[in-house]
Design an enzyme around this catalytic site. Structure first.
Site, PDB file in Angstrom:
ATOM      1  N   GLN A  31       0.817  -1.216   0.000  1.00 46.85           N
ATOM      2  CA  GLN A  31       0.000   0.000   0.000  1.00 46.85           C
ATOM      3  C   GLN A  31       0.850   1.265   0.000  1.00 46.85           C
ATOM      4  OE1 GLN A  31      -3.293   0.326  -0.310  1.00 46.85           O
ATOM      5  NE2 GLN A  31      -3.796  -1.852  -0.202  1.00 46.85           N
ATOM      6  N   SER A  66       3.138  -5.361  -4.968  1.00 47.20           N
ATOM      7  CA  SER A  66       2.080  -5.995  -5.761  1.00 47.20           C
ATOM      8  C   SER A  66       1.803  -5.164  -7.013  1.00 47.20           C
ATOM      9  CB  SER A  66       0.800  -6.095  -4.929  1.00 47.20           C
ATOM     10  OG  SER A  66      -0.247  -6.619  -5.722  1.00 47.20           O
ATOM     11  N   THR A  95       7.512 -20.957 -14.922  1.00 43.10           N
ATOM     12  CA  THR A  95       7.796 -20.032 -16.014  1.00 43.10           C
ATOM     13  C   THR A  95       7.288 -18.644 -15.641  1.00 43.10           C
ATOM     14  OG1 THR A  95       7.642 -21.819 -17.601  1.00 43.10           O
ATOM     15  CG2 THR A  95       7.423 -19.583 -18.478  1.00 43.10           C
ATOM     16  N   CYS A 108     -17.870  -7.626   4.188  1.00 43.73           N
ATOM     17  CA  CYS A 108     -17.453  -7.609   2.793  1.00 43.73           C
ATOM     18  C   CYS A 108     -16.031  -8.071   2.526  1.00 43.73           C
ATOM     19  CB  CYS A 108     -17.595  -6.207   2.228  1.00 43.73           C
ATOM     20  SG  CYS A 108     -19.019  -6.068   1.164  1.00 43.73           S
TER      21      CYS A 108
HETATM   22  C1  LIG Z   1      -3.559  -6.234  -1.493  1.00 45.98           C
HETATM   23  C2  LIG Z   1      -2.545  -6.467  -0.440  1.00 45.98           C
HETATM   24  C3  LIG Z   1      -1.814  -7.660  -0.390  1.00 45.98           C
HETATM   25  C4  LIG Z   1      -2.074  -8.801  -1.343  1.00 45.98           C
HETATM   26  O1  LIG Z   1      -1.677  -8.491  -2.642  1.00 45.98           O
HETATM   27  P1  LIG Z   1      -2.027  -9.501  -3.835  1.00 45.98           P
HETATM   28  O2  LIG Z   1      -1.072  -9.126  -4.925  1.00 45.98           O
HETATM   29  O3  LIG Z   1      -3.451  -9.259  -4.180  1.00 45.98           O
HETATM   30  O4  LIG Z   1      -1.781 -10.883  -3.331  1.00 45.98           O
HETATM   31  C5  LIG Z   1      -0.864  -7.803   0.590  1.00 45.98           C
HETATM   32  N1  LIG Z   1      -0.638  -6.833   1.482  1.00 45.98           N
HETATM   33  C6  LIG Z   1      -1.310  -5.670   1.483  1.00 45.98           C
HETATM   34  C7  LIG Z   1      -0.995  -4.624   2.486  1.00 45.98           C
HETATM   35  C8  LIG Z   1      -2.293  -5.455   0.510  1.00 45.98           C
HETATM   36  O5  LIG Z   1      -2.978  -4.309   0.521  1.00 45.98           O
END
Ligand SMILES: *Cc1c(COP(=O)(O)O)cnc(C)c1O
Length: 388
Positions: free
Chosen positions: A184, A204, A242, A329
């Site tokens: 984040q 991510s 891969t 949710c």
């Molecule tokens: C969204 C999120 C993840 C997971 O990421 P993905 O790529 O969807 O597995 C992990 N940590 C935090 C803080 C996130 O906001």
């Protein structure tokens, strides 16, 4: 604005893909289909794309490209960091102790819980009312067996930014490894691994205007880590399979765009503050969750007493506004958010939370619309609330 235009205020859940990012990815979903492990030209072109992407990620993190492991998600990167370090320690016949926090993402907490069931000792640091850990608690939790500390850079629910560089400085004097989930934080905060003093860091793709299904783990050179996925030995043997060439190219392209995000922090904060102050003023019995100062520029999270979280999300959706709640949710269960419970909110209050996360395409008009409809929704829901 078009009449029925949808308003997206859930950028912490995922971000729309940037058109430049998509454009860079497309060749690798079409003509450039080579396997990077093949030695003929097709394969080598894919390998070159991977090398270039690794270089871009390395530049962003101020590390060597060889220290980047591409994964299938940030969830996998977090799993690799935790299981990988623990397994390497156990292999040497040592008994590991881990330290993390009560407010980590499930992608850190669940691996820790699995390890606990195996007999690994894990300490969960509490947070204060603002969602910040205390360095003194961390110091107290360290034992002779502590091998890894995992503290997230910024929280996905309440946006609290932890003092990562300070923790890094503290741990530098020891042999304890330091991992941070920077998923984040990456859009807005420096991810210079040297300045932060981290040994492992998670990214991510889909939280930074890149594609879903791709992540990266920085692993400092010399760190002993075992794989969690075994096979053909890709990614220097740490992550077989891969490589998702198009996804990795997309992740790197998204990272190249982040500098533009940082330029807009000031105006984003202004919008966020308009939203926060507006809701605090126009809705009664409402509280901002998390810290006002040490907070991501795009996060707003409220407890709105007497209004059930999921009902607010559904009602906002009917107005064309996508939002989120820490109750049913996000977790698909009736358990309230562990993050809000860690703030010591009583369960009914944790069930009455609303998260609005802003992003690149958020406009002032959209914020105005939320400020117009939310007070009415809350008023309506409170009349039927079971929590009264
Ligand atoms: C969204 C999120 C993840 C997971 O990421 P993905 O790529 O969807 O597995 C992990 N940590 C935090 C803080 C996130 O906001």
């Amino acid at each position: 604005m078009e009449k029925n235009k949808k308003i997206y205020l859930d950028y912490a859940a995922t971000t729309p893909i940037d058109s430049k990012v998509l454009k860079e990815m497309l060749p690798y979903l079409e003509k450039e289909h080579g396997n990077p492990s093949s030695i003929y030209e097709f394969g080598q072109r894919a390998q070159m794309a991977l090398d270039k992407a690794r270089g871009n990620v390395g530049d962003f993190l101020n590390c060597s490209p060889s220290e980047i492991i591409f994964t299938g998600s940030a969830t996998e990167a977090n799993n690799l960091a935790i299981f990988g370090i623990v397994r390497a320690t156990q292999k040497k016949g040592m008994k590991p102790h881990l330290i993390t926090t009560e407010i980590e993402h499930h992608a850190v907490l669940e691996p820790c819980k699995i390890l606990e069931k195996e007999g690994v000792e894990v300490s969960y640091l509490p947070v204060n009312k603002e969602g910040l850990i205390r360095i003194s608690d961390l110091k107290k939790a360290i034992t002779r067996n502590t091998i890894l500390v995992s503290v997230m850079y910024a929280n996905n629910e309440i946006g609290t930014i932890q003092p990562i560089a300070e923790i890094g400085k503290l741990l530098k004097k020891s042999k304890i490894l330091f991992h941070t989930d920077a998923v984040q934080a990456a859009n807005y905060l420096s991810c210079d691994v040297k300045k932060l003093g981290v040994d492992l860091l998670t990214l991510s793709g889909h939280k930074i205007y890149g594609p879903k299904g791709v992540g990266a783990l920085y692993v400092k050179k010399g760190t002993e880590i075992l794989p969690i996925i075994y096979g053909g030995g890709q990614e220097t043997g740490v992550r077989s399979g891969t490589e998702n060439v198009a996804g990795i190219v997309g992740l790197a392209a998204a990272i190249k765009q982040i500098k533009n995000e940082k330029l807009k922090v000031k105006s984003l904060k202004k919008l966020r503050d308009k939203l926060i102050d507006g809701i605090l003023k126009s809705v009664s019995d409402v509280k901002l969750n998390g810290s006002r100062e040490s907070r991501l520029p795009n996060n707003a999270n409220f407890t709105i007493r007497g209004a059930e979280g999921e009902s607010m999300v559904i009602a906002l959706d009917q107005e064309g506004i996508a939002a989120s709640t820490g109750s049913a949710c996000s977790s698909r269960s009736l358990e309230p958010s562990h993050v809000l419970l860690a703030l010591r909110l009583p369960p009914p209050e944790a069930h009455s939370s609303l998260r609005l996360t802003l992003g690149r395409y958020t406009t002032e008009k959209e914020i105005d619309k939320v400020l117009e409809v939310l007070p009415k929704i809350v008023q309506r829901l409170r009349k039927i609330s079971p929590f009264k």
